[in-house]
Design an enzyme around this catalytic site. Structure first.
Site, PDB file in Angstrom:
ATOM      1  CB  CYS A   2       4.962   6.852  37.729  1.00 41.02           C
ATOM      2  SG  CYS A   2       3.290   7.187  38.236  1.00 41.02           S
ATOM      3  NE  ARG A  27       8.832   4.169  33.995  1.00 40.98           N
ATOM      4  CZ  ARG A  27       9.579   3.284  34.642  1.00 40.98           C
ATOM      5  NH1 ARG A  27      10.679   2.843  34.090  1.00 40.98           N
ATOM      6  NH2 ARG A  27       9.243   2.853  35.831  1.00 40.98           N
ATOM      7  CD1 TRP A  74      -0.542   5.186  33.154  1.00 38.07           C
ATOM      8  CD2 TRP A  74      -0.835   4.152  35.102  1.00 38.07           C
ATOM      9  NE1 TRP A  74      -1.409   4.154  32.948  1.00 38.07           N
ATOM     10  CE2 TRP A  74      -1.610   3.502  34.136  1.00 38.07           C
ATOM     11  CE3 TRP A  74      -0.871   3.676  36.417  1.00 38.07           C
ATOM     12  CZ2 TRP A  74      -2.408   2.404  34.416  1.00 38.07           C
ATOM     13  CZ3 TRP A  74      -1.664   2.575  36.698  1.00 38.07           C
ATOM     14  CH2 TRP A  74      -2.412   1.950  35.704  1.00 38.07           C
ATOM     15  CG  ASN A 100       7.725   6.557  39.726  1.00 40.28           C
ATOM     16  OD1 ASN A 100       7.166   7.623  39.531  1.00 40.28           O
ATOM     17  ND2 ASN A 100       8.623   6.045  38.913  1.00 40.28           N
ATOM     18  N   GLY A 101       4.899   4.699  42.663  1.00 38.40           N
ATOM     19  CA  GLY A 101       4.459   3.662  43.608  1.00 38.40           C
ATOM     20  C   GLY A 101       3.147   4.075  44.257  1.00 38.40           C
ATOM     21  CD  GLU A 486       1.031 -11.543  23.140  1.00 40.20           C
ATOM     22  OE1 GLU A 486       0.477 -11.645  24.242  1.00 40.20           O
ATOM     23  OE2 GLU A 486       1.750 -10.572  22.834  1.00 40.20           O
ATOM     24  CE  LYS A 490       0.727  -7.175  22.275  1.00 42.21           C
ATOM     25  NZ  LYS A 490       1.334  -8.061  23.204  1.00 42.21           N
ATOM     26  CD  GLU A 493      -1.281  -4.811  25.298  1.00 49.03           C
ATOM     27  OE1 GLU A 493      -0.754  -5.497  24.409  1.00 49.03           O
ATOM     28  OE2 GLU A 493      -0.691  -4.430  26.308  1.00 49.03           O
ATOM     29  CG  HIS A 509     -17.734 -26.040  25.247  1.00 52.00           C
ATOM     30  ND1 HIS A 509     -18.609 -27.072  25.488  1.00 52.00           N
ATOM     31  CD2 HIS A 509     -16.629 -26.604  24.686  1.00 52.00           C
ATOM     32  CE1 HIS A 509     -18.048 -28.211  25.119  1.00 52.00           C
ATOM     33  NE2 HIS A 509     -16.849 -27.948  24.626  1.00 52.00           N
ATOM     34  CE  LYS A 608       7.659  -2.356  26.972  1.00 56.48           C
ATOM     35  NZ  LYS A 608       6.942  -3.364  26.149  1.00 56.48           N
TER      36      LYS A 608
HETATM   37  O1  M6R Z   1       7.217  -6.386  32.047  1.00 53.75           O
HETATM   38  P1  M6R Z   1       6.320  -7.585  32.181  1.00 53.75           P
HETATM   39  O2  M6R Z   1       6.579  -8.597  31.146  1.00 53.75           O
HETATM   40  O3  M6R Z   1       6.338  -8.178  33.555  1.00 53.75           O
HETATM   41  O4  M6R Z   1       4.870  -7.000  31.946  1.00 53.75           O
HETATM   42  C1  M6R Z   1       3.732  -7.795  32.071  1.00 53.75           C
HETATM   43  C2  M6R Z   1       2.542  -7.138  31.423  1.00 53.75           C
HETATM   44  O5  M6R Z   1       2.244  -5.931  32.040  1.00 53.75           O
HETATM   45  C3  M6R Z   1       2.791  -6.883  29.919  1.00 53.75           C
HETATM   46  O6  M6R Z   1       3.109  -8.065  29.245  1.00 53.75           O
HETATM   47  C4  M6R Z   1       1.537  -6.257  29.278  1.00 53.75           C
HETATM   48  O7  M6R Z   1       0.503  -7.180  29.218  1.00 53.75           O
HETATM   49  C5  M6R Z   1       1.916  -5.715  27.900  1.00 53.75           C
HETATM   50  N1  M6R Z   1       1.318  -4.446  27.692  1.00 53.75           N
HETATM   51  C6  M6R Z   1       1.534  -6.626  26.807  1.00 53.75           C
HETATM   52  O8  M6R Z   1       1.679  -6.095  25.535  1.00 53.75           O
END
Ligand code: M6R
Length: 613
Positions: A2, A27, A74, A100-101, A486, A490, A493, A509, A608
């Site tokens: 949002c 965002r 969002w 927002n929220g 990580e 990626k 996502e 395992h 974001k």
């Molecule tokens: O802004 P932040 O680092 O606190 O955000 C945490 C996660 O939401 C953020 O790292 C999310 O996993 C990303 N989309 C990763 O690419």
């Protein structure tokens, strides 16, 4: 997640609001809307989909007006559609609100309002808020400001709001709690944004609205800030340093690719002014007052979410290995609810790119309540987390627009390396020569990343082979285990391919059952101390027809021979290897997502900054 942008001043609001919304696209959102006051009264336009859909929708409509509010939504309550999009309005359609929220007690409030004759058009919690303000306004001797204060005092949850009143085109009212809101002070004009990006072209003079503060923003004159019980608050005007060119793609197809390529510079920016190779000097200014506490800490707890959590896990390996302090790494969302023992001599480190992640903020509040010292590692200067912590260090990675975090991750890891070295040095663990060698090597990392980036065309060709894979496994040992997670994050996502990251030895395992010729396995094998073990694991995968993409150190002929594909990266100290080994994984995810024609910078369902629980 949002976005809000609002304007009051002499200019036409519509173009400013639309451009502001575009700046907030990063965002993540699923619908957008705008409300303006003009000769036709209060005009509200909303559209599901992209901002381009909203622009299409308003063609031939009255978009005049020098006051307006706008929003990218969002969805949390109610599906993404034109009706549930913001702004929302009261029944008489004279108040419009962007929010927002999440209003957690919206159901109870809705029942109360319905009993009082209110009807609802949407499934959102935000519509309840604007109707509640309308309800409060009907109380005796209650103007709009008081109605907002009363309504927000009865709300449980998080909000950043801006309210437009058809009968008063000379004033906006804004407020916030646990969701960011910033006011931009221009030349005889005011802007409001969920961050400063929508109005950076016009002003860098800002006021961050505090928790439970309500702001009256007039067309002319000074703004007035009050608390919910109407106590006046003095506004604190700040100047922000944010480079507008950093918001452009600079010739790259996507922000994510640009940000991957920026890593040599962003890592240097994280280190800048903090180390001096000649004098073997290493200092993190922002946490100097807590250096002794860190050196003497009995336990450090790291709280974070998503990619920042992966950086946190590397923080554990680094601090334990280099500085010999026990570290626990917690998902902020779990930590806040699982009643973990927290002691006054604990040091909690919160890591966040955006500095606005609701779960991380809540974990910080909890730790502070228990008396722990809370330090922050944030990228966004002046963000809520940066302000909520006792002290902290900024990563200085520059604005990250792609929803998938890349350069923020490597900068977080760089900062954790600096912190570990600083503590180790303070404890007298590091010999001077050892410290110098480590610092010198750290300075070489950006150049080594450049060498990996030169391999992008080769990585692209290889990645395209896997465009249609349905599952990926990522395996790594020691420092490369968080990197494996990580890399998997990626990929899922941005390409929507299912991927899991595991410690290599855990494969036998369970995950080994998944391996067949359809399942590519990305094996990060760049830690010389585990070389033989890595070879055995790769052989186990090959024996089950798995296809191995290995990330190896330059010249590792043995693993090369065993792999279907390999990417060579330069050697470094094991502690620093994640800074380099993560880069090919970012590129693999990027090129697969592009080949699958996915929306790389704004993947579906993701935001974001995750400002709700
Ligand atoms: O802004 P932040 O680092 O606190 O955000 C945490 C996660 O939401 C953020 O790292 C999310 O996993 C990303 N989309 C990763 O690419």
């Amino acid at each position: 997640m949002c976005g809000i942008v609002s304007y009051i001043g002499p200019k036409q609001a519509y173009p400013l609001l639309i451009n502001g919304l575009k700046r907030l696209e990063y965002r993540g959102y699923d619908s957008s809307g705008i409300a303006l006051i003009n000769n036709d009264g209060l005009c509200v336009y909303k559209s599901k989909g992209k901002i381009a859909d909203l622009e299409e929708n308003v063609k031939n409509k009255n978009i005049e007006g020098t006051i307006g509010i706008a929003h990218t939504r969002w969805a949390t309550h109610g599906e993404p559609n034109n009706v549930n999009a913001h702004p929302h309005f009261n029944e008489t359609m004279d108040l419009a609100l962007v929010h927002n929220g999440i209003i957690e007690n919206y159901d109870t409030l809705k029942v109360m309002l319905k009993k009082n004759g209110y009807h609802f058009q949407t499934e959102t919690d935000s519509e309840v808020l604007v109707q509640l303000i309308d309800f409060m306004r009907k109380k005796p001797r209650t103007n709009l400001l008081k109605a907002v204060q009363l309504a927000l005092a009865s709300v449980v949850g998080a909000y950043a709001i801006v309210l437009l009143d058809k009968n008063n085109p000379n004033q906006l009212i804004a407020a916030r709690k646990s969701s960011p809101l910033v006011i931009g002070i221009g030349d005889n004009e005011y802007f409001v944004g969920s961050d400063a990006t929508p109005f950076l072209d016009f002003t860098k003079k800002v006021i961050y609205v505090g928790d439970e503060e309500v702001v009256v923003i007039p067309r002319r004159g000074d703004i007035m800030i009050t608390t919910l019980d109407n106590t006046k608050v003095d506004p604190i005007v700040q100047h922000i340093e944010m480079d507008i060119t950093a918001l452009e793609k600079g010739g790259f197809d996507h922000f994510m690719l640009k940000e991957i390529y920026e890593q040599p510079e962003s890592i240097m920016d994280t280190m800048r002014g903090r180390i001096n190779v000649e004098d073997c000097y290493l200092q993190l200014g922002g946490i100097m007052d807590y250096k002794e506490k860190l050196i003497n800490a009995k336990r450090i707890i790291i709280v974070a979410c998503g990619t920042s959590w992966h950086a946190g896990l590397l923080g554990e390996y680094l601090i334990e290995n280099l500085a010999r302090i026990p570290v626990e790494v917690e998902y902020a969302s779990e930590f806040r609810y699982r009643n973990a023992p927290i002691f006054a001599d604990d040091i909690v480190i919160a890591i966040s790119q955006s500095g606005e992640t609701a779960d991380t903020l809540a974990a910080i509040e909890l730790a502070k309540k228990k008396g722990a010292t809370v330090l922050g590692i944030c990228n966004v200067v002046g963000s809520s987390i940066a302000r909520a912590t006792n002290a902290g260090s900024y990563t200085h990675a520059g604005q990250e627009i792609g929803v998938a975090s890349t350069k923020a991750f490597t900068s977080q890891v760089t900062l954790l390396i600096l912190m570990s070295l600083m503590i180790a040095d303070g404890k007298g663990i590091l010999e001077k020569n050892q410290k110098k060698a480590l610092i010198q090597e750290l300075m070489r990392i950006p150049e080594k990343i450049r060498k990996v980036l030169e391999k992008a065309p080769e990585i692209q060709r290889m990645s395209e082979v896997f465009t249609f894979a349905r599952n990926f496994l990522y395996l790594g040992r020691a420092y490369n285990y968080p990197v494996a997670m990580e890399g998997a994050l990626k990929l899922k996502e941005i390409s929507y391919i299912h991927a899991e990251g595991y410690p290599s030895a855990e494969m036998k395992h369970g995950p080994i059952a998944l391996i067949d010729k359809e399942t590519p396995v990305v094996f990060i094998a760049t830690t010389p101390s585990n070389h033989q073990k890595n070879i055995s694991n790769i052989q186990e995968i090959k024996a089950r027809q798995g296809r191995v993409i290995s990330i190896i150190l330059e010249g590792d002929e043995e693993i090369k021979r065993l792999s279907d594909f390999y990417i060579e990266i330069p050697d470094t100290e094991e502690e620093f290897t994640p800074l380099i080994s993560v880069v090919p994984l970012q590129l693999i995810a990027y090129y697969i997502a592009v080949a699958r024609k996915c929306n790389v910078d704004q993947p579906r369902n993701l935001a974001k900054s995750v400002t709700v629980e």
